[in-house]
Design an enzyme around this catalytic site. Structure first.
Site, PDB file in Angstrom:
ATOM      1  N   CYS A   1     -23.250  85.107  32.824  1.00  0.00           N
ATOM      2  CA  CYS A   1     -22.440  84.770  33.988  1.00  0.00           C
ATOM      3  C   CYS A   1     -21.371  85.830  34.278  1.00  0.00           C
ATOM      4  CB  CYS A   1     -21.819  83.392  33.814  1.00  0.00           C
ATOM      5  SG  CYS A   1     -21.071  83.118  32.196  1.00  0.00           S
TER       6      CYS A   1
HETATM    7  N1  LIG Z   1     -22.614  77.541  31.126  1.00  0.00           N
HETATM    8  C1  LIG Z   1     -22.737  78.665  31.809  1.00  0.00           C
HETATM    9  O1  LIG Z   1     -21.968  78.931  32.758  1.00  0.00           O
HETATM   10  C2  LIG Z   1     -23.792  79.659  31.460  1.00  0.00           C
HETATM   11  C3  LIG Z   1     -24.631  79.517  30.383  1.00  0.00           C
HETATM   12  N2  LIG Z   1     -25.562  80.488  30.081  1.00  0.00           N
HETATM   13  C4  LIG Z   1     -26.435  80.347  28.931  1.00  0.00           C
HETATM   14  O2  LIG Z   1     -27.374  79.298  29.181  1.00  0.00           O
HETATM   15  C5  LIG Z   1     -27.651  78.590  27.977  1.00  0.00           C
HETATM   16  C6  LIG Z   1     -27.276  77.114  28.163  1.00  0.00           C
HETATM   17  O3  LIG Z   1     -25.904  77.063  28.441  1.00  0.00           O
HETATM   18  P1  LIG Z   1     -25.121  75.724  28.742  1.00  0.00           P
HETATM   19  O4  LIG Z   1     -25.886  74.923  29.728  1.00  0.00           O
HETATM   20  O5  LIG Z   1     -23.741  76.124  29.024  1.00  0.00           O
HETATM   21  O6  LIG Z   1     -25.183  75.034  27.299  1.00  0.00           O
HETATM   22  P2  LIG Z   1     -24.950  73.533  26.860  1.00  0.00           P
HETATM   23  O7  LIG Z   1     -24.297  73.608  25.523  1.00  0.00           O
HETATM   24  O8  LIG Z   1     -24.270  72.757  27.924  1.00  0.00           O
HETATM   25  O9  LIG Z   1     -26.436  72.978  26.679  1.00  0.00           O
HETATM   26  C7  LIG Z   1     -27.312  73.482  25.722  1.00  0.00           C
HETATM   27  C8  LIG Z   1     -28.671  72.810  25.895  1.00  0.00           C
HETATM   28  O10 LIG Z   1     -29.571  73.346  24.919  1.00  0.00           O
HETATM   29  C9  LIG Z   1     -30.230  72.264  24.252  1.00  0.00           C
HETATM   30  N3  LIG Z   1     -30.637  72.703  22.916  1.00  0.00           N
HETATM   31  C10 LIG Z   1     -29.844  73.207  21.942  1.00  0.00           C
HETATM   32  N4  LIG Z   1     -30.591  73.531  20.870  1.00  0.00           N
HETATM   33  C11 LIG Z   1     -31.888  73.225  21.180  1.00  0.00           C
HETATM   34  C12 LIG Z   1     -33.130  73.320  20.491  1.00  0.00           C
HETATM   35  N5  LIG Z   1     -33.185  73.819  19.251  1.00  0.00           N
HETATM   36  N6  LIG Z   1     -34.258  72.918  21.117  1.00  0.00           N
HETATM   37  C13 LIG Z   1     -34.218  72.415  22.373  1.00  0.00           C
HETATM   38  N7  LIG Z   1     -33.054  72.295  23.087  1.00  0.00           N
HETATM   39  C14 LIG Z   1     -31.916  72.697  22.493  1.00  0.00           C
HETATM   40  C15 LIG Z   1     -29.173  71.168  24.233  1.00  0.00           C
HETATM   41  O11 LIG Z   1     -29.776  69.922  23.969  1.00  0.00           O
HETATM   42  P3  LIG Z   1     -28.924  68.648  23.405  1.00  0.00           P
HETATM   43  O12 LIG Z   1     -28.140  68.125  24.566  1.00  0.00           O
HETATM   44  O13 LIG Z   1     -29.972  67.711  22.963  1.00  0.00           O
HETATM   45  O14 LIG Z   1     -28.059  69.165  22.311  1.00  0.00           O
HETATM   46  C16 LIG Z   1     -28.652  71.289  25.662  1.00  0.00           C
HETATM   47  O15 LIG Z   1     -29.547  70.680  26.553  1.00  0.00           O
HETATM   48  C17 LIG Z   1     -26.811  79.231  26.885  1.00  0.00           C
HETATM   49  O16 LIG Z   1     -27.593  80.118  26.142  1.00  0.00           O
HETATM   50  C18 LIG Z   1     -25.709  79.947  27.657  1.00  0.00           C
HETATM   51  O17 LIG Z   1     -25.226  81.043  26.974  1.00  0.00           O
HETATM   52  C19 LIG Z   1     -25.749  81.563  30.861  1.00  0.00           C
HETATM   53  C20 LIG Z   1     -24.968  81.757  31.952  1.00  0.00           C
HETATM   54  C21 LIG Z   1     -23.900  80.839  32.316  1.00  0.00           C
HETATM   55  C1  LIG Z   2     -15.788  79.919  29.435  1.00  0.00           C
HETATM   56  C2  LIG Z   2     -16.742  80.440  28.403  1.00  0.00           C
HETATM   57  O1  LIG Z   2     -16.588  80.219  27.227  1.00  0.00           O
HETATM   58  N1  LIG Z   2     -17.763  81.145  28.845  1.00  0.00           N
HETATM   59  C3  LIG Z   2     -18.778  81.668  27.976  1.00  0.00           C
HETATM   60  C4  LIG Z   2     -19.829  82.207  28.873  1.00  0.00           C
HETATM   61  C5  LIG Z   2     -20.846  83.019  28.201  1.00  0.00           C
HETATM   62  C6  LIG Z   2     -22.250  82.602  28.238  1.00  0.00           C
HETATM   63  O2  LIG Z   2     -22.696  81.668  28.822  1.00  0.00           O
HETATM   64  O3  LIG Z   2     -22.895  83.501  27.567  1.00  0.00           O
HETATM   65  P1  LIG Z   2     -24.324  83.877  27.085  1.00  0.00           P
HETATM   66  O4  LIG Z   2     -25.240  83.421  28.148  1.00  0.00           O
HETATM   67  O5  LIG Z   2     -24.244  85.335  26.950  1.00  0.00           O
HETATM   68  O6  LIG Z   2     -24.535  83.224  25.752  1.00  0.00           O
HETATM   69  C7  LIG Z   2     -18.185  82.768  27.062  1.00  0.00           C
HETATM   70  O7  LIG Z   2     -17.201  83.397  27.440  1.00  0.00           O
HETATM   71  O8  LIG Z   2     -18.761  83.014  26.002  1.00  0.00           O
END
Ligand SMILES: NC(=O)C1=CN([C@@H]2O[C@H](COP(=O)(O)OP(=O)(O)OC[C@H]3O[C@@H](n4cnc5c(N)ncnc54)[C@H](OP(=O)(O)O)[C@@H]3O)[C@@H](O)[C@H]2O)C=CC1
Ligand SMILES: CC(=O)N[C@@H](CCC(=O)OP(=O)(O)O)C(=O)O
Length: 341
Positions: free
Chosen positions: A146
């Site tokens: 992001c």
């Molecule tokens: N949040 C953001 O703004 C952004 C996030 N990302 C990336 O996207 C990914 C998801 O982020 P985010 O939505 O914030 O994360 P969350 O912590 O909100 O959600 C993680 C998800 O992964 C699932 N999960 C974890 N471990 C496993 C596994 N072993 N097998 C299957 N499912 C699993 C969890 O399931 P359960 O609920 O059952 O634990 C949950 O649905 C991350 O890698 C993050 O770095 C990238 C860009 C932006």
């Molecule tokens: C506010 C906040 O904690 N933001 C996360 C966003 C990074 C993320 O989603 O990172 P990857 O997809 O690279 O794992 C951070 O700064 O690490």
């Protein structure tokens, strides 16, 4: 087509699910969880979605049999293991996590503090910076981070056109708490975040090598960037403010031309000279809005870019990559307006 989604219970997974439900080319979205045996009803974990669906047991063979592709919106480190069986079969994957973004295993280990995927898997990954590359023909798409998205889109015109001192890039980036995902932490605890501003991961953020990796493709003289991240007392949105020294001979016209040439035909990136964007104008959309200005007194260029971290920074850009992968119209499924007022 039928698509699979692993991670619907997470923040970016649930946003992606909503986009997929409204995507005109998607007939059915099949959801998969952690468990290899248990089926859960979606209503039992996300009743606010008001949808009758099941989260099916995680079974790669079943996913490949019943879908034409799969999205992973899982926590960092998960796809390093889980993606292997899909890559072995060249089955299309779009991965929202950081596991496959960095081309060097050593760099990944240094910044993510985890072992990287094996080189033979990493080599198959395409970095899906959707406004600059095409995912057509790729089977494994690694969706950008992001902060990396907001920062790279802000810097691209100047870096590609070699208008700046390559050692002078300073980025002050700020994010709402949903960027940290749904897990609880002291940093994102309401009492700690509310009415507060906190810097975190200073000089240690895992998006630093991702940004430098991309900038070096455009200008190999860029050695590093100075990058800080601040947590905002908001749920969604990223603002990246960049400060860069222009090369001595560079004029306002050169800067303007570089942004116009880079983005005039882009559906999702809008760049305007002297008008600085706010978070609210993009939150709820897949847009990246950019404002820029060359200060004639300091000869510094200030660029401010804003995105919704869960859309342009995650699920929205994943849909752009999905559209490219399957040759659909670039904006399909992304006709969104900001959350108003
Ligand atoms: N949040 C953001 O703004 C952004 C996030 N990302 C990336 O996207 C990914 C998801 O982020 P985010 O939505 O914030 O994360 P969350 O912590 O909100 O959600 C993680 C998800 O992964 C699932 N999960 C974890 N471990 C496993 C596994 N072993 N097998 C299957 N499912 C699993 C969890 O399931 P359960 O609920 O059952 O634990 C949950 O649905 C991350 O890698 C993050 O770095 C990238 C860009 C932006
Ligand atoms: C506010 C906040 O904690 N933001 C996360 C966003 C990074 C993320 O989603 O990172 P990857 O997809 O690279 O794992 C951070 O700064 O690490």
């Amino acid at each position: 087509m039928n698509v699979g989604l692993v991670g619907v219970t997470g923040y970016s997974g649930s946003v992606l699910y909503e986009l997929l439900l409204h995507h005109p080319e998607v007939d059915s979205v099949n959801l998969y969880g952690h468990s290899q045996t248990e089926t859960k009803s979606l209503e039992s974990v996300l009743p606010q979605l008001r949808r009758r669906a099941n989260i099916l047991p995680y079974d790669p063979a079943d996913i490949m049999k019943n879908n034409q592709m799969v999205f992973f919106a899982t926590s960092a480190g998960v796809t390093t293991e889980l993606a292997q069986s899909f890559i072995d079969k060249d089955f299309p994957v779009i991965d929202l996590a950081g596991d496959f973004r960095l081309k060097s295993r050593d760099v990944y280990k240094k910044w993510y503090k985890k072992d990287a995927p094996e080189m033979k898997y990493l080599e198959k990954s395409h970095y899906g910076l959707a406004d600059f590359t095409s995912s057509k023909g790729a089977t494994y798409v690694s969706n950008p981070g992001c902060y990396a998205t907001a920062t790279i889109l802000a810097l691209a015109p100047l870096v590609k056109n070699h208008l700046i001192d390559p050692t002078s890039i300073v980025v002050d980036a700020k994010s709402g708490t949903s960027g940290a995902g749904k897990k609880l932490s002291e940093l994102t605890h309401f009492s700690q975040t509310n009415e507060n501003l906190q810097l975190y991961k200073v000089n240690q953020h895992q998006h630093i090598p991702e940004i430098v990796q991309q900038l070096k493709i455009w200008d190999e003289d860029i050695p590093y960037i100075q990058f800080t991240t601040t947590l905002l007392p908001l749920t969604r949105g990223i603002m990246a403010s960049c400060y860069i020294k222009a090369k001595p001979e560079i004029t306002e016209e050169d800067v303007r031309k570089s942004f116009n040439q880079t983005y005039s035909a882009d559906t999702f990136v809008n760049a305007t000279e002297g008008v600085f964007p706010t978070l609210k104008q993009v939150v709820g959309t897949n847009f990246c809005d950019i404002g820029y200005q060359l200060n004639p007194v300091t000869h510094q260029i200030v660029i401010v870019s804003v995105i919704d971290n869960l859309l342009k920074g995650a699920a929205g850009q994943a849909i752009q990559n999905f559209n490219q992968m399957f040759d659909y119209e670039p904006g399909l499924g992304l006709d969104l307006i900001p959350t108003l007022p």
